[in-house]
Design a protein around this motif. Structure first.
Motif, short mmCIF file in Angstrom:
data_model
loop_
_atom_site.label_atom_id
_atom_site.label_comp_id
_atom_site.label_asym_id
_atom_site.label_seq_id
_atom_site.Cartn_x
_atom_site.Cartn_y
_atom_site.Cartn_z
N GLU A 7 0.83 -1.20 0.00
CA GLU A 7 0.00 0.00 0.00
C GLU A 7 0.86 1.25 0.00
N ARG A 8 0.63 2.10 -0.96
CA ARG A 8 1.38 3.34 -0.99
C ARG A 8 0.48 4.44 -1.51
N THR A 9 0.84 5.64 -1.16
CA THR A 9 0.08 6.79 -1.63
C THR A 9 0.92 7.53 -2.65
N VAL A 10 0.33 7.81 -3.78
CA VAL A 10 1.04 8.49 -4.85
C VAL A 10 0.38 9.84 -5.08
N LEU A 11 1.19 10.88 -5.09
CA LEU A 11 0.67 12.22 -5.36
C LEU A 11 0.93 12.53 -6.83
N ILE A 31 3.27 2.60 -13.41
CA ILE A 31 3.61 2.32 -12.02
C ILE A 31 2.42 2.02 -11.13
N HIS A 32 1.23 2.04 -11.68
CA HIS A 32 0.07 1.80 -10.83
C HIS A 32 0.06 0.37 -10.27
N LYS A 33 -0.19 0.28 -8.96
CA LYS A 33 -0.41 -1.03 -8.35
C LYS A 33 -1.79 -1.01 -7.72
N THR A 34 -2.39 -2.19 -7.61
CA THR A 34 -3.78 -2.28 -7.20
C THR A 34 -4.09 -1.54 -5.91
N ASN A 35 -3.20 -1.61 -4.93
CA ASN A 35 -3.52 -1.01 -3.62
C ASN A 35 -3.13 0.45 -3.50
N ASP A 36 -2.64 1.02 -4.57
CA ASP A 36 -2.24 2.43 -4.51
C ASP A 36 -3.40 3.33 -4.15
N LYS A 37 -3.11 4.29 -3.31
CA LYS A 37 -4.05 5.40 -3.13
C LYS A 37 -3.46 6.56 -3.91
N VAL A 38 -4.31 7.27 -4.62
CA VAL A 38 -3.82 8.36 -5.45
C VAL A 38 -4.37 9.68 -4.96
N VAL A 107 1.83 19.14 0.59
CA VAL A 107 0.78 18.13 0.56
C VAL A 107 1.40 16.72 0.63
N ALA A 108 2.52 16.55 -0.07
CA ALA A 108 3.19 15.25 -0.05
C ALA A 108 3.56 14.86 1.39
N LYS A 109 4.04 15.85 2.16
CA LYS A 109 4.38 15.58 3.56
C LYS A 109 3.14 15.30 4.39
N ASP A 110 2.15 16.20 4.26
CA ASP A 110 0.92 16.06 5.05
C ASP A 110 0.26 14.72 4.82
N GLU A 111 0.27 14.28 3.58
CA GLU A 111 -0.45 13.06 3.23
C GLU A 111 0.45 11.83 3.31
N GLU A 112 1.72 12.06 3.70
CA GLU A 112 2.67 10.96 3.80
C GLU A 112 2.72 10.11 2.55
N VAL A 113 2.88 10.76 1.42
CA VAL A 113 2.92 10.01 0.17
C VAL A 113 4.27 9.35 0.01
N SER A 114 4.32 8.28 -0.79
CA SER A 114 5.61 7.63 -0.99
C SER A 114 6.21 7.94 -2.36
N HIS A 143 10.56 14.97 0.03
CA HIS A 143 11.22 13.97 0.87
C HIS A 143 11.07 12.58 0.30
N VAL A 144 10.46 12.47 -0.88
CA VAL A 144 10.22 11.17 -1.50
C VAL A 144 10.63 11.23 -2.97
N PRO A 145 10.72 10.08 -3.63
CA PRO A 145 11.09 10.07 -5.05
C PRO A 145 10.10 10.88 -5.89
N VAL A 146 10.60 11.56 -6.90
CA VAL A 146 9.76 12.35 -7.80
C VAL A 146 9.94 11.81 -9.21
#
Length: 164
Positions: A7-11, A31-38, A107-114, A143-146
């Motif tokens: 499970e990961r969150t993608v912005l 890069i979409h995986k089934t459990n991704d939250k977008v 937003v990436a920080k607030d939402e803890e996206v990966s 703070h995460v890959p772009v």
């Protein structure tokens, strides 16, 4: 909160152009995986409206422009939202005004996206520096890959498809 491996969150940063659709499609294809939250993040460029000198003189013009812009943003957000739904993707759509680079990182920080996906426009010098500088800012500050989904612009003509 311990998330499972998958499970990961993608912005995905959206600016309402055809190129931000490209970023979304690129994400789906690659890069979409089934459990991704977008999270589809739209950063409206209100400052363009406010910065134009002729507008400052007439407040009613400004309010109209804001109204138009807000309507446009609302429609865009609805479109984006239904895009997620139609593909069965969990997630949300946000619209946050401000300097796009800063907004995206915050937003990436607030939402803890990966992961952050941002599109880039291939056309127009002014737009290129705008989008380019946003991507650069995000790459340096996030703070995460772009991932920058580079749009194939007019330098890459496919030969042989068009019958003239």
């Amino acid at each position: 909160m311990a998330a499972t491996e998958e499970e990961r969150t993608v912005l995905i940063a959206q600016d309402g152009s055809e190129y931000s659709d490209y970023a979304f499609d690129w994400y789906m294809d690659n890069i979409h995986k089934t459990n991704d939250k977008v999270i589809l993040l739209h950063t409206p460029e209100y400052h363009n409206v406010v910065a134009s000198p002729m507008v400052m003189a007439d407040v009613s013009v400004l309010t109209d422009m804001w109204k138009d812009e807000e309507k446009r943003v609302k429609q865009l957000l609805e479109t984006l939202g239904s895009k997620l739904k139609s593909r069965g993707i969990g997630g949300k759509v946000k619209s946050v005004g401000g300097q796009p680079g800063e907004v995206i990182c915050k937003v990436a920080k607030d939402e803890e996206v990966s992961l952050i996906v941002t599109g880039t426009r291939g056309l127009g010098t002014i737009r290129r520096t705008f989008i380019g500088s946003v991507s650069d800012y995000v790459i340096h500050h996030a703070h995460v890959p772009v991932l920058v989904a580079r749009h194939k612009d007019h330098h890459h003509h496919h030969h042989g498809h068009h019958n003239h």
